[in-house]
Design a protein around this motif. Structure first.
Motif, PDB file in Angstrom:
ATOM      1  N   SER A  57       5.862  15.564  -7.602  1.00 41.22           N
ATOM      2  CA  SER A  57       6.520  14.519  -8.401  1.00 41.22           C
ATOM      3  C   SER A  57       7.981  14.385  -7.975  1.00 41.22           C
ATOM      4  CB  SER A  57       6.443  14.856  -9.892  1.00 41.22           C
ATOM      5  OG  SER A  57       5.115  14.818 -10.347  1.00 41.22           O
ATOM      6  N   GLY A  67       2.654   9.334  -0.666  1.00 46.27           N
ATOM      7  CA  GLY A  67       1.717   9.207  -1.764  1.00 46.27           C
ATOM      8  C   GLY A  67       0.253   9.450  -1.471  1.00 46.27           C
ATOM      9  N   TYR A  79      -3.755  14.063  -9.019  1.00 51.97           N
ATOM     10  CA  TYR A  79      -2.935  12.933  -8.585  1.00 51.97           C
ATOM     11  C   TYR A  79      -2.729  11.947  -9.736  1.00 51.97           C
ATOM     12  CZ  TYR A  79      -1.074   9.290  -5.549  1.00 51.97           C
ATOM     13  OH  TYR A  79      -0.270   8.348  -4.963  1.00 51.97           O
ATOM     14  N   ARG A  83       0.920  10.710 -11.061  1.00 52.41           N
ATOM     15  CA  ARG A  83       1.354   9.327 -11.257  1.00 52.41           C
ATOM     16  C   ARG A  83       1.919   9.116 -12.660  1.00 52.41           C
ATOM     17  NH1 ARG A  83      -3.495   5.802  -8.937  1.00 52.41           N
ATOM     18  NH2 ARG A  83      -4.329   6.708 -10.823  1.00 52.41           N
ATOM     19  N   ASP A  87       5.768   8.114 -13.358  1.00 52.18           N
ATOM     20  CA  ASP A  87       6.065   6.929 -14.171  1.00 52.18           C
ATOM     21  C   ASP A  87       7.004   7.284 -15.325  1.00 52.18           C
ATOM     22  OD1 ASP A  87       4.468   5.389 -12.529  1.00 52.18           O
ATOM     23  OD2 ASP A  87       2.779   5.294 -13.940  1.00 52.18           O
TER      24      ASP A  87
END
Length: 127
Positions: A57, A67, A79, A83, A87
């Motif tokens: 991250s 990515g 994964y 994400r 975010d």
């Protein structure tokens, strides 16, 4: 020169590994002395997940990766957690939150704890 009675006779024991016999694994010591080296600590799936997700991250936020979850050594489910963590970290950065590292660690730990709460994901190791 060998003594009568076979290997080790008169010397207090048989032909264990120290005497060149047996060839099998050494038997545990008797007498309760301290072990020669501590046992290695086993990392739980949850802890490993949190460490990997936290590490990657940070890399994603720094723009230092492209990515691909497989090249990161993550499963598809890990994964997904990454994400969500990224975010949340990006949203916190936009709000001016100073402790992004702590947020990443907490979010990764919580996501991985939920994922492995029942002993791990189903559907194969790639999930």
């Amino acid at each position: 020169r060998r003594r009568p009675g076979g290997a080790g006779a008169g010397r207090g024991g048989g032909g264990g590994p120290a005497r060149g016999g047996g060839g099998g694994p050494a038997r545990p010591r008797r007498g309760g002395g301290p072990p020669s080296a501590p046992s290695p600590r086993v990392t739980s799936d949850e802890d490993l997940c949190a460490k990997l997700v936290g590490h990657w991250s940070r890399r994603v936020l720094e723009g230092r990766t492209y990515g691909d979850y497989q090249s990161m050594g993550l499963s598809g489910g890990q994964y997904d957690i990454l994400r969500e963590v990224v975010d949340a970290a990006r949203a916190a950065e936009r709000r001016g939150t100073a402790e992004i590292g702590q947020l990443i660690d907490r979010q990764a730990r919580e996501g991985c704890a939920a994922r492995y709460r029942a002993g791990g994901p189903g559907g194969g190791p790639w999930r």
